[in-house]
Design an enzyme around this catalytic site. Structure first.
Site, PDB file in Angstrom:
ATOM      1  CD1 TRP A   1       2.611  -6.564  -4.113  1.00 13.16           C
ATOM      2  CD2 TRP A   1       3.536  -8.544  -3.708  1.00 13.16           C
ATOM      3  NE1 TRP A   1       3.905  -6.338  -3.722  1.00 13.16           N
ATOM      4  CE2 TRP A   1       4.498  -7.543  -3.475  1.00 13.16           C
ATOM      5  CE3 TRP A   1       3.892  -9.880  -3.523  1.00 13.16           C
ATOM      6  CZ2 TRP A   1       5.801  -7.825  -3.045  1.00 13.16           C
ATOM      7  CZ3 TRP A   1       5.200 -10.162  -3.104  1.00 13.16           C
ATOM      8  CH2 TRP A   1       6.131  -9.143  -2.867  1.00 13.16           C
ATOM      9  CG  ASP A   2       1.254  -5.652   0.563  1.00 13.20           C
ATOM     10  OD1 ASP A   2       1.726  -5.682  -0.588  1.00 13.20           O
ATOM     11  OD2 ASP A   2       1.400  -4.678   1.311  1.00 13.20           O
TER      12      ASP A   2
ATOM     13  CD  GLU B   1       7.598  -0.812  -4.630  1.00 21.02           C
ATOM     14  OE1 GLU B   1       6.505  -1.340  -4.867  1.00 21.02           O
ATOM     15  OE2 GLU B   1       7.767   0.067  -3.760  1.00 21.02           O
TER      16      GLU B   1
ATOM     17  CE  LYS C   1       9.784   0.709  -0.572  1.00 22.15           C
ATOM     18  NZ  LYS C   1       8.654   1.124  -1.419  1.00 22.15           N
ATOM     19  CD  GLN C   2       9.331  -5.246  -0.838  1.00 28.84           C
ATOM     20  OE1 GLN C   2       8.824  -4.143  -0.796  1.00 28.84           O
ATOM     21  NE2 GLN C   2       8.606  -6.362  -0.886  1.00 28.84           N
TER      22      GLN C   2
END
Length: 768
Positions: free
Chosen positions: A359-360, A490, A602-603
């Site tokens: 999906w990046d 994640e 994580k992000q």
């Protein structure tokens, strides 16, 4: 920061001095690519030390059977391995019978390598003393042609410094290649034919299971002190390997050069029976041009790329080097020529992650390609997903969804899901939303609605059907909930009501309903065709609308923020800054159980939604959510710092924005995550571009016009970038004192700067 051996330079990546501990990292950092193929910066000559060999052909993969202890229904059958391809760069070197090997030399007195990003070539030079006492100076230049994209070239120069000697060069091809990350140690390649003809050699091989046919080819000749030699090679053939041995006596001070052309022809692009014929044609063209003229063409091709995509930064060499490295690697990986290809997270620099797209691409890469190339390149990326719609519907069917609902894969090569981590494959469903957002973003930026009418509406309907079926009605809440998911963070698996997932699901449904009406009004023939094909009814769209209206969003009254998921406040909320340094990165130091119970992110997760849909929220709301979530964010995803940099800049926290920018732009150069030896983080590099253009430049599309709110970090004297907006190219330059806009061409263009309307005339500079 984990490493600091790359010399700061505006246009080059430079390593000086030889350290065996850096070899695998440098093999990633100095990687080459031309959109059609690529390779890690492995040494041409033999190296007996630790190395990660890697050559790659775009779109060629192997379906490595999934390896799990407990099989679950719906599990992907395989993990798509980005294949380590046959090696064409190899050149064995012997001096008086002693092999040249940097791992066994008595002394390395000089070592330097450079990746020249401006001109698109890689050079390595060193001076050594061999075990037999011979002193050598070696200079090697290598590049992958942007013009002849099936061809690469090597110029290998060797000078005997202290004695005359017999030099033996053995350029070779090798198809006896394995992946480091094979699940079952399968043989991925089958060699079918090995042929040498004079100075040329060819290996025909095909991949097992997927049957991609390839021809790996080479042609070589020698020069002595710049004069071409008429030396005839002898063939050395082994299993899966062919070499051509050249021998030459040289005097002290003489320079012997081996020129080698090589590359691949592939059945993706040519009939399998014609691969050798096409390879010969490539070699003929390359040798007629010669290495120097081919290199001149290389410089011209890169000059055109940089003319559109360069970002300049004055006053901060490390920041300048970082952004150019990111832009360079993005262009090495994907040029937009072939809609069958996409942007893999490691590009041509490593095997990790597999697959050609995540999906990046939709979330991070499309803005870069829309702005730095013509809009057809971004449209090709959208068409790639449309071409995989049937597979996305099949993916959803395997999980029990029906009626044409689609779940786009987390990882894919051909549209099939091929990611083998359960908690990501089946729970990280927010990727469906990124597909829809990319369409919205493409139309917002380009003004081209034809994609949605011709292709995109079908995709939107299939995605909306998925969200409708994936939501559950909660009687206690009197709301629709989405259970058992993993959001962008994640480090939380199988959670309920991830805010970002719920929000993008609601948005997707509403956006699909809007586009249905818009296509019906403006493109009635497309509308009738799509409705006929999908058998969509008013009853069904009413059901979607009900789910969207009643979507549940977890919220904390105490903190006045949306909660990342239902149970987030049940965690022990200790800021990441309070973690001992010895515990970082937690993904390498903690058990997975401990990570999942922690508050660490994580992000960007909730903040990812605030980035996508910033118009839906006030500046105050962004500030509250940023202040609440950023302290728990450990930024152990390459996709994290860029989003936070953009948002910190919007909040006018320039020091924080700069720190995040430096981290995203030098993530690999400085190896923040201690993993660059496995390959580069290509897709996050597009986020680095966004952190300057959207973060510091404050560029947005508002009311069909470009809008800017420029800021400048105090470490910089100035910066500039170009964007191609609806076929008009605009250059923006920001200094400490002012901002100027240069519009190419003769047309006028209206923009907004700090909220004020500014009219630009072609070929004139407006300075504010």
């Amino acid at each position: 920061m984990n490493q600091d051996y790359i010399t700061p330079d505006k246009w080059s990546i430079i390593e000086e001095g030889f350290d065996p501990e850096n070899v695998e990292s440098s093999e990633s950092l100095f990687s080459l690519g031309n959109g059609a193929m690529g390779q890690r910066a492995n040494f041409e000559e033999d190296y007996s030390g630790r190395t990660f060999q890697g050559s790659y052909i775009a779109g060629v993969y192997y379906p490595d059977k999934t390896r799990v202890g407990w099989w679950k229904n719906g599990y992907p059958e395989y993990f798509a391995k980005v294949l380590n391809a046959p090696n064409w760069i190899g050149i064995q070197v012997f001096i008086n019978g002693t092999p040249l090997d940097l791992n066994t030399c008595k002394k390395i007195s000089h070592f330097r390598r450079e990746l020249n990003m401006k001109e698109g070539w890689y050079n390595r030079e060193f001076a050594v003393i061999l075990p037999n006492g011979i002193e050598l100076a070696v200079n090697v230049t290598r590049f992958l042609s942007m013009d002849l994209d099936e061809v690469g070239a090597i110029k290998y120069k060797l000078t005997c410094l202290n004695a005359s000697a017999e030099i033996k060069f053995v350029p070779y091809l090798d198809s006896g290649i394995k992946n480091q990350d094979s699940n079952w140690d399968d043989k991925f390649w089958n060699t079918t034919k090995i042929v040498s003809e004079g100075h040329r050699a060819f290996i025909e091989a095909h991949t097992m299971k997927t049957n991609f046919a390839t021809c790996t080819f080479m042609e070589s000749y020698m020069e002595l002190n710049g004069n071409k030699l008429d030396a005839k090679p002898s063939e050395i053939t082994g299993q899966d390997r062919v070499g051509l041995a050249y021998q030459q006596q040289v005097q002290k001070g003489d320079t012997l050069t081996l020129i080698k052309f090589g590359g691949y022809t592939v059945s993706r692009n040519h009939p399998p029976s014609k691969l050798v014929q096409v390879a010969k044609r490539n070699l003929q063209e390359a040798t007629e041009l010669g290495v120097e003229r081919l290199l001149e063409r290389q410089k011209s091709a890169w000059a055109k790329i940089w003319e559109r995509s360069d970002i300049t930064i004055e006053g901060d060499v490390k920041a300048q080097q970082g952004i150019r490295f990111n832009i360079y690697q993005l262009n090495q990986t994907y040029l937009g020529k072939d809609s069958r290809l996409n942007i893999g997270p490691k590009g041509f620099t490593g095997e990790k992650y597999g697959g050609s797209t995540y999906w990046d691409t939709e979330a991070y890469c499309i803005p870069f390609y829309m702005s730095t190339k013509n809009q057809q390149v971004a449209r090709n990326l959208l068409e790639y997903r449309y071409n995989h719609l049937e597979k996305a519907i099949e993916n959803a069917q395997k999980l029990g969804f029906s009626n044409g609902a689609a779940l786009y894969p987390m990882v894919t090569m051909n549209g099939e899901e091929c990611h083998n981590e359960w908690e990501i494959t089946f729970q990280e469903i927010h990727r469906n939303g990124a597909m829809a957002f990319a369409m919205f973003n493409y139309y917002r930026y380009t003004g081209d609605y034809t994609y949605i009418a011709e292709m995109g509406l079908e995709v939107l309907i299939a995605i909306a059907r998925f969200w409708y079926q994936r939501a559950s009605f909660s009687t206690p809440k009197n709301k629709y909930v989405i259970l058992g998911v993993t959001g962008p963070n994640e480090y939380e698996n199988n959670v309920n009501n991830n805010w970002y997932t719920n929000y993008i699901a609601q948005w997707c449904i509403n956006y699909t309903l809007e586009q249905l009406q818009k296509v019906k009004d403006g493109h009635p023939e497309d509308y009738d065709r799509v409705i006929g094909k999908t058998k969509l009814t008013a009853v069904e769209t009413d059901q979607w609308e009900e789910v969207a209206k009643k979507m549940y969003f977890p919220y904390s009254e105490e903190h006045s923020v949306f909660l990342q998921q239902d149970g987030f406040l049940d965690k022990e909320l200790v800021p990441a800054a309070d973690l001992p340094k010895t515990h970082r990165p937690i993904n390498q130091k903690w058990s997975w159980d401990r990570i999942l119970r922690s508050p660490y992110i994580k992000q960007a997760d909730t903040l990812q939604g605030f980035y996508f849909f910033e118009d839906h929220f006030t500046q105050k709301e962004l500030e509250r959510h940023f202040d609440f979530y950023e302290p728990f964010t450990v930024h152990e995803s390459s996709l994290s710092p860029c989003v936070h940099s953009i948002q910190a800049a919007k909040l006018d926290r320039m020091e924080q924005a700069y720190d995040f920018y430096l981290r995203t732009s030098r993530l690999d150069l400085d190896d923040y995550n201690n993993e660059v030896n496995e390959g580069l983080h290509i897709t996050s590099m597009a986020g680095t571009w966004m952190s300057i253009v959207e973060g510091f430049g404050g560029m947005r599309v508002s009311d069909d016009k470009l809008s800017f709110t420029p800021r400048i970090p105090e470490q910089w004297d100035s910066y500039s970038f170009k964007v191609d907006f609806r076929n008009r190219i605009l250059k923006v330059t920001v200094t400490r004192e002012d901002v100027s806009f240069d519009l190419e061409g003769a047309d006028e263009m209206s923009i907004r700067v700090q909220g004020n309307r500014v009219v630009l005339k072609g070929r004139n500079t407006v300075k504010l």
